[in-house]
Write a protein that holds these residues in place. Structure first.
Motif, PDB file in Angstrom:
ATOM      1  N   GLU A 143       1.170  -1.526  -0.163  1.00  0.00           N
ATOM      2  CA  GLU A 143       0.052  -0.238   0.899  1.00  0.00           C
ATOM      3  C   GLU A 143       1.114   1.477  -0.050  1.00  0.00           C
ATOM      4  O   GLU A 143       0.765   1.996  -1.018  1.00  0.00           O
ATOM      5  N   VAL A 144       2.454   0.993   0.582  1.00  0.00           N
ATOM      6  CA  VAL A 144       3.291   2.515   0.576  1.00  0.00           C
ATOM      7  C   VAL A 144       3.533   2.589  -0.168  1.00  0.00           C
ATOM      8  O   VAL A 144       3.489   3.735  -0.931  1.00  0.00           O
ATOM      9  N   ALA A 145       4.091   1.145  -0.989  1.00  0.00           N
ATOM     10  CA  ALA A 145       4.734   1.595  -2.443  1.00  0.00           C
ATOM     11  C   ALA A 145       4.040   1.740  -3.152  1.00  0.00           C
ATOM     12  O   ALA A 145       4.171   2.877  -4.260  1.00  0.00           O
ATOM     13  N   GLU A 146       2.504   1.424  -3.642  1.00  0.00           N
ATOM     14  CA  GLU A 146       1.922   1.959  -4.336  1.00  0.00           C
ATOM     15  C   GLU A 146       0.921   3.413  -4.292  1.00  0.00           C
ATOM     16  O   GLU A 146       0.414   3.279  -5.479  1.00  0.00           O
ATOM     17  N   THR A 147       1.095   4.422  -3.780  1.00  0.00           N
ATOM     18  CA  THR A 147       0.758   5.214  -3.583  1.00  0.00           C
ATOM     19  C   THR A 147       1.566   6.528  -4.632  1.00  0.00           C
ATOM     20  O   THR A 147       2.388   6.600  -4.693  1.00  0.00           O
ATOM     21  N   LYS A 148       0.292   7.196  -5.106  1.00  0.00           N
ATOM     22  CA  LYS A 148       1.258   7.751  -6.089  1.00  0.00           C
ATOM     23  C   LYS A 148       1.175   9.313  -6.099  1.00  0.00           C
ATOM     24  O   LYS A 148       0.515   9.587  -4.772  1.00  0.00           O
ATOM     25  N   ILE A 149       2.241  10.045  -6.188  1.00  0.00           N
ATOM     26  CA  ILE A 149       1.956  11.529  -6.507  1.00  0.00           C
ATOM     27  C   ILE A 149       1.405  12.164  -7.629  1.00  0.00           C
ATOM     28  O   ILE A 149       1.707  11.565  -8.670  1.00  0.00           O
ATOM     29  N   GLU A 150       1.235  13.285  -7.444  1.00  0.00           N
ATOM     30  CA  GLU A 150       0.136  13.858  -8.627  1.00  0.00           C
ATOM     31  C   GLU A 150       1.505  14.878  -9.764  1.00  0.00           C
ATOM     32  O   GLU A 150       2.329  15.250  -8.545  1.00  0.00           O
ATOM     33  N   PRO A 151       0.785  14.880 -11.097  1.00  0.00           N
ATOM     34  CA  PRO A 151       2.595  15.816 -11.197  1.00  0.00           C
ATOM     35  C   PRO A 151       1.786  17.685 -10.294  1.00  0.00           C
ATOM     36  O   PRO A 151       0.919  17.596 -10.010  1.00  0.00           O
ATOM     37  N   CYS A 152       2.554  17.839 -10.206  1.00  0.00           N
ATOM     38  CA  CYS A 152       2.835  19.272  -9.238  1.00  0.00           C
ATOM     39  C   CYS A 152       2.068  20.617 -10.438  1.00  0.00           C
ATOM     40  O   CYS A 152       3.314  21.558 -10.855  1.00  0.00           O
ATOM     41  N   TRP A 153       0.535  19.823 -10.515  1.00  0.00           N
ATOM     42  CA  TRP A 153       0.036  21.234 -11.300  1.00  0.00           C
ATOM     43  C   TRP A 153       0.107  22.991 -11.404  1.00  0.00           C
ATOM     44  O   TRP A 153       0.901  23.424 -12.141  1.00  0.00           O
ATOM     45  N   ASP A 154       0.116  22.396  -9.864  1.00  0.00           N
ATOM     46  CA  ASP A 154       0.261  23.918  -9.970  1.00  0.00           C
ATOM     47  C   ASP A 154       1.528  25.127  -9.747  1.00  0.00           C
ATOM     48  O   ASP A 154       1.802  26.086 -10.123  1.00  0.00           O
ATOM     49  N   HIS A 155       2.828  24.633  -9.946  1.00  0.00           N
ATOM     50  CA  HIS A 155       3.789  24.843  -9.895  1.00  0.00           C
ATOM     51  C   HIS A 155       4.512  25.063 -11.008  1.00  0.00           C
ATOM     52  O   HIS A 155       4.621  26.087 -12.096  1.00  0.00           O
ATOM     53  N   ILE A 156       3.470  24.772 -12.242  1.00  0.00           N
ATOM     54  CA  ILE A 156       3.605  24.540 -13.473  1.00  0.00           C
ATOM     55  C   ILE A 156       2.936  25.905 -13.651  1.00  0.00           C
ATOM     56  O   ILE A 156       3.831  26.757 -14.520  1.00  0.00           O
ATOM     57  N   GLU A 157       1.715  26.493 -13.396  1.00  0.00           N
ATOM     58  CA  GLU A 157       0.858  27.358 -13.351  1.00  0.00           C
ATOM     59  C   GLU A 157       2.120  28.646 -13.408  1.00  0.00           C
ATOM     60  O   GLU A 157       2.030  29.943 -13.296  1.00  0.00           O
ATOM     61  N   SER A 158       2.749  28.654 -11.403  1.00  0.00           N
ATOM     62  CA  SER A 158       3.385  30.001 -11.002  1.00  0.00           C
ATOM     63  C   SER A 158       4.484  30.033 -11.770  1.00  0.00           C
ATOM     64  O   SER A 158       4.684  31.082 -12.018  1.00  0.00           O
ATOM     65  N   ILE A 159       5.178  29.208 -12.293  1.00  0.00           N
ATOM     66  CA  ILE A 159       6.166  28.855 -13.125  1.00  0.00           C
ATOM     67  C   ILE A 159       6.125  29.697 -14.758  1.00  0.00           C
ATOM     68  O   ILE A 159       6.386  30.702 -15.005  1.00  0.00           O
ATOM     69  N   LYS A 160       4.805  30.043 -14.766  1.00  0.00           N
ATOM     70  CA  LYS A 160       4.232  30.245 -16.403  1.00  0.00           C
ATOM     71  C   LYS A 160       4.160  31.459 -15.737  1.00  0.00           C
ATOM     72  O   LYS A 160       4.635  32.809 -16.602  1.00  0.00           O
ATOM     73  N   LYS A 161       3.218  32.300 -14.884  1.00  0.00           N
ATOM     74  CA  LYS A 161       3.221  33.356 -14.061  1.00  0.00           C
ATOM     75  C   LYS A 161       4.826  33.820 -13.921  1.00  0.00           C
ATOM     76  O   LYS A 161       5.072  35.118 -14.211  1.00  0.00           O
ATOM     77  N   TYR A 162       5.532  33.431 -12.905  1.00  0.00           N
ATOM     78  CA  TYR A 162       6.383  33.973 -13.302  1.00  0.00           C
ATOM     79  C   TYR A 162       7.662  34.099 -14.724  1.00  0.00           C
ATOM     80  O   TYR A 162       8.263  35.069 -14.865  1.00  0.00           O
ATOM     81  N   LYS A 163       7.668  33.611 -15.701  1.00  0.00           N
ATOM     82  CA  LYS A 163       8.026  34.241 -16.710  1.00  0.00           C
ATOM     83  C   LYS A 163       6.865  35.112 -17.250  1.00  0.00           C
ATOM     84  O   LYS A 163       8.093  36.142 -18.121  1.00  0.00           O
ATOM     85  N   ASN A 164       6.052  35.242 -17.074  1.00  0.00           N
ATOM     86  CA  ASN A 164       5.304  36.363 -17.865  1.00  0.00           C
ATOM     87  C   ASN A 164       5.520  37.536 -17.194  1.00  0.00           C
ATOM     88  O   ASN A 164       5.484  38.885 -18.180  1.00  0.00           O
ATOM     89  N   LYS A 165       5.524  37.985 -15.349  1.00  0.00           N
ATOM     90  CA  LYS A 165       6.151  39.409 -14.828  1.00  0.00           C
ATOM     91  C   LYS A 165       7.334  39.545 -15.504  1.00  0.00           C
ATOM     92  O   LYS A 165       7.876  40.951 -14.647  1.00  0.00           O
ATOM     93  N   ARG A 166       8.555  38.663 -15.871  1.00  0.00           N
ATOM     94  CA  ARG A 166       9.535  39.317 -15.973  1.00  0.00           C
ATOM     95  C   ARG A 166      10.284  40.040 -17.221  1.00  0.00           C
ATOM     96  O   ARG A 166       8.592  40.715 -17.873  1.00  0.00           O
ATOM     97  N   ASP A 167      10.394  41.358 -16.787  1.00  0.00           N
ATOM     98  CA  ASP A 167      10.734  42.200 -18.314  1.00  0.00           C
ATOM     99  C   ASP A 167      11.939  41.432 -18.947  1.00  0.00           C
ATOM    100  O   ASP A 167      13.179  40.780 -19.267  1.00  0.00           O
ATOM    101  N   PRO A 168      10.730  41.391 -20.062  1.00  0.00           N
ATOM    102  CA  PRO A 168      10.979  40.108 -21.507  1.00  0.00           C
ATOM    103  C   PRO A 168      11.810  40.890 -21.777  1.00  0.00           C
ATOM    104  O   PRO A 168      13.598  40.263 -22.980  1.00  0.00           O
ATOM    105  N   GLN A 169      12.837  41.987 -22.267  1.00  0.00           N
ATOM    106  CA  GLN A 169      13.905  42.384 -22.593  1.00  0.00           C
ATOM    107  C   GLN A 169      15.267  42.066 -21.981  1.00  0.00           C
ATOM    108  O   GLN A 169      16.032  42.079 -22.584  1.00  0.00           O
ATOM    109  N   LYS A 170      14.987  42.578 -20.860  1.00  0.00           N
ATOM    110  CA  LYS A 170      16.075  41.977 -19.933  1.00  0.00           C
ATOM    111  C   LYS A 170      16.260  40.559 -19.743  1.00  0.00           C
ATOM    112  O   LYS A 170      17.666  40.341 -20.223  1.00  0.00           O
TER     113      LYS A 170
END
Lengths: 117, 532
Positions: free
Chosen positions: B447-474
């Motif tokens: 039971e321990v061995a077969e417990t799964k973790i979901e991909p980190c969907w929230d982190h994907i979204e937060s990285i997308k936001k992080y990228k968009n917030k940067r100054d593209p020129q910089k």
């Protein structure tokens, strides 16, 4: 993205030694790429190997693509990470066979031969 | 004649006697612990211990930070973190090919903020921070994060893995040309030699590729091929061997062949010492003595009866402690199923602590030294490793062999050989090819061995936001600098990478522009447009 390959290479060679023609695609494939190659190579079956949980997402996508293109190619999958519960779900989805860590070589070969005959 | 063999196919006899080591030159072959040729270990006799840690990292960096703090609170004495599959392949979490694997097999890491979150509140000036995260980026980030925390780079301890040769063939492919992979390795080693002198910037990792099923001889021979090539390249740059050799470490595997694994480690130390002294002219004693660290074999574990893996981990860790390693990680009992669960982490850590505290085995250094069998086996293992190194090098420049697919073919053959050894029962595996139980009875710890973790969907979204917030020129400017530096031969890429990370560029972006500088596609999977 899964990089584990020992199982995939071993099964490819096993099936090849059993007289089958194997097109081994290596790591880093997508459902679209697999469907494309299957058409080009006129595949009798598609075998997937997994050692990560990505199969939970990619298998439905692959089955849908095959279905959309009306391709009747059986899909089989193997890997130690597939739990019995997942195995049932995969079969319900339309996967033709699921091989776990206890599958013997003979069972594997026989099962594929039956599927493609 | 004998019909018994080690896993490396070295013939073994039922008993060993003084006859088996009759011409044994004690001084030449063993010396004292802490002295040349370091067969008996790199430290002088006396109370010793090793860095006890378990390979960690899952989900986003904050989750992994919690995991690390918990393990430290339970007595872990160092940390080793592995990145998830996309990060290891130099893809950001929002790459379309990687999204389903974000955080499931390690921590997702792509920018400086991720590293800050990963190491938050850890004592950077005293903790050894080992990383199975792309080397040059990790070294650059550690340098930056230490600076932000007013920790002197001189104090930083820990390591990064350099794998220019074999990762492409049987690990995390970066889809970079060999020349660039080697340059990134040597640039980061050179940088750390100058700026982070206590940090092991060159860990030769023989673990991951030997998991293809290599035996002890093959594992170390290929490891030495890589070490020798990187060392020669650093010397060509004009570096003094004694400036960087003391910081070379070797991360080895440990299978179940108890004595052969101990012999392998002793033989490796002797080979390394002799090679450094005689072949590369090292004069600093520290250059002769390699730090050996170990991760016990995941391949030796089984999905069947996962509780048996706890026993395997205990036996392997005892072998490693008897061999005198500097750091140790036990592959978790649920290895066949998942990234370690909290339960399996704890079992691994407690196993090490029990070996360390309860068995008295650390009270004597190299306690098996002088054993007729072990010394004969150490000699034979050493000879066979050296012969294999010479054989491969006689076939041509290892870099060209790598490009021609020599090693890829070698790994493919070994994978098939290993599977056959298991199928034929040549390599007994309890629960797998002998002493099986029906699947429906095999429930303990499942039971321990077969417990799964979901991909980190929230982190994907937060990285997308992080990228968009940067100054593209910089971002464009710092990436242009990385591109230009990569185009120019002879510039150390660590410096523009530091600037790019500091400005908010990601590992995926920086890697992409460096690929372009070498006329490779920005995105190896053809899904992203170049950012410059």
């Amino acid at each position: 993205m899964d990089q584990h390959e020992v199982g995939a290479v071993a099964v490819s060679r096993l099936l090849r030694d059993a007289g089958m023609e194997i097109i081994y695609l290596g790591r880093f494939n997508t459902p679209a790429g697999i469907v494309k190659t299957s058409i080009e190579e006129d595949a009798d079956a598609i075998g997937l190997s997994c050692h990560s949980w990505e199969y939970l997402h990619y298998v439905p996508e692959l089955l849908k693509m095959l279905n959309d293109q009306r391709l009747n190619i059986p899909v089989v999958i193997g890997g130690s990470v597939i739990t019995p519960g997942d195995s049932d779900k995969l079969k319900d989805m339309g996967v033709a066979a699921v091989f776990g860590p206890s599958t013997t070589n003979d069972e594997l070969v026989e099962s594929i031969q039956q599927l493609v005959s | 004649m004998t019909d018994q063999f080690t896993r490396s196919k070295i013939p073994i006899k039922p008993v060993y006697t003084p006859e088996d080591i009759k011409d044994f030159d004690n001084e030449k072959k063993l010396g004292s612990p802490g002295s040349f040729p370091y067969t008996r270990g790199i430290r002088p006799a006396g109370a010793w211990t090793w860095i006890q840690r378990e390979l960690s990292g899952e989900g986003d960096p904050k989750t992994s930070n919690e995991q690390l703090k918990y393990l430290i609170s339970q007595g872990q004495t160092g940390i080793d973190v592995i990145a998830d599959a996309p990060s290891m392949a130099l893809l950001d979490p929002d790459h379309p090919l990687g999204v389903n694997a974000v955080g499931t097999q390690g921590v997702s890491i792509c920018c400086l903020q991720d590293f800050r979150d990963l190491w938050k509140d850890l004592p950077l000036d005293s903790l050894t921070i080992s990383n199975s995260i792309p080397a040059i980026f990790t070294a650059a980030a550690l340098y930056l994060v230490a600076k932000e925390n007013s920790v002197s780079a001189q104090k930083l301890r820990g390591s990064v893995i350099q794998a220019p040769f074999f990762a492409e063939d049987c690990g995390y492919a970066t889809h970079m040309p060999f020349k660039l992979r080697l340059r990134l390795a040597c640039d980061s080693i050179e940088f750390c030699t100058k700026k982070m002198p206590k940090f092991h910037a060159f860990v030769e990792d023989t673990y991951f590729f030997s998991e293809a099923g290599l035996n002890a001889i093959e594992e170390m021979a290929l490891g030495f091929i890589e070490i020798r090539h990187v060392v020669r390249d650093l010397l060509k740059r004009g570096l003094d061997i004694d400036s960087f050799a003391p910081r070379i470490a070797i991360l080895v595997n440990c299978s179940m062949d108890f004595f052969e694994e101990i012999a392998k480690i002793r033989a490796t130390r002797r080979l390394f010492a002799r090679m450094m002294k005689a072949e590369f002219g090292a004069q600093d004693r520290r250059s002769w003595a390699p730090v050996i660290t170990c991760h016990t074999s995941g391949l030796s574990l089984t999905a069947q009866q996962p509780f048996n893996n706890i026993v395997r981990g205990a036996i392997q860790s005892l072998a490693l402690v008897l061999a005198g390693v500097q750091a140790l990680e036990i592959s978790a009992f649920d290895e066949a199923f998942r990234t370690p669960s909290p339960e399996s982490h704890m079992v691994g850590l407690r196993t090490q602590q029990i070996v360390g505290l309860e068995t008295n085995v650390t009270k004597v250094v190299d306690p098996l030294g002088g054993s007729y069998y072990l010394e004969a086996l150490t000699d034979e293992v050493e000879k066979r490793i050296w012969d294999m190194i010479m054989d491969i090098e006689s076939k041509g420049d290892p870099a060209e062999l790598s490009d021609k697919g020599f090693f890829k073919k070698f790994f493919d053959d070994v994978m098939a050989r290993y599977a056959k050894e298991i199928a034929d029962g040549v390599l007994p595996k309890v629960g797998l090819n002998c002493l099986q139980i029906p699947d429906e009875e095999d429930t303990l710890l499942k039971e321990v061995a077969e417990t799964k973790i979901e991909p980190c969907w929230d982190h994907i979204e937060s990285i997308k936001k992080y990228k968009n917030k940067r100054d593209p020129q910089k971002i464009k400017i710092v990436l242009q600098q990385c591109y230009q530096s990569a185009k120019a031969e002879g510039e150390n890429l660590t410096y523009p990478i530091i600037k790019a990370l500091e400005a908010g560029a990601t590992i995926g972006e920086i890697s992409g522009v460096m690929r372009m500088a070498y006329n490779y596609p920005y995105d190896p999977h053809g899904m992203l447009e170049p950012i410059i």
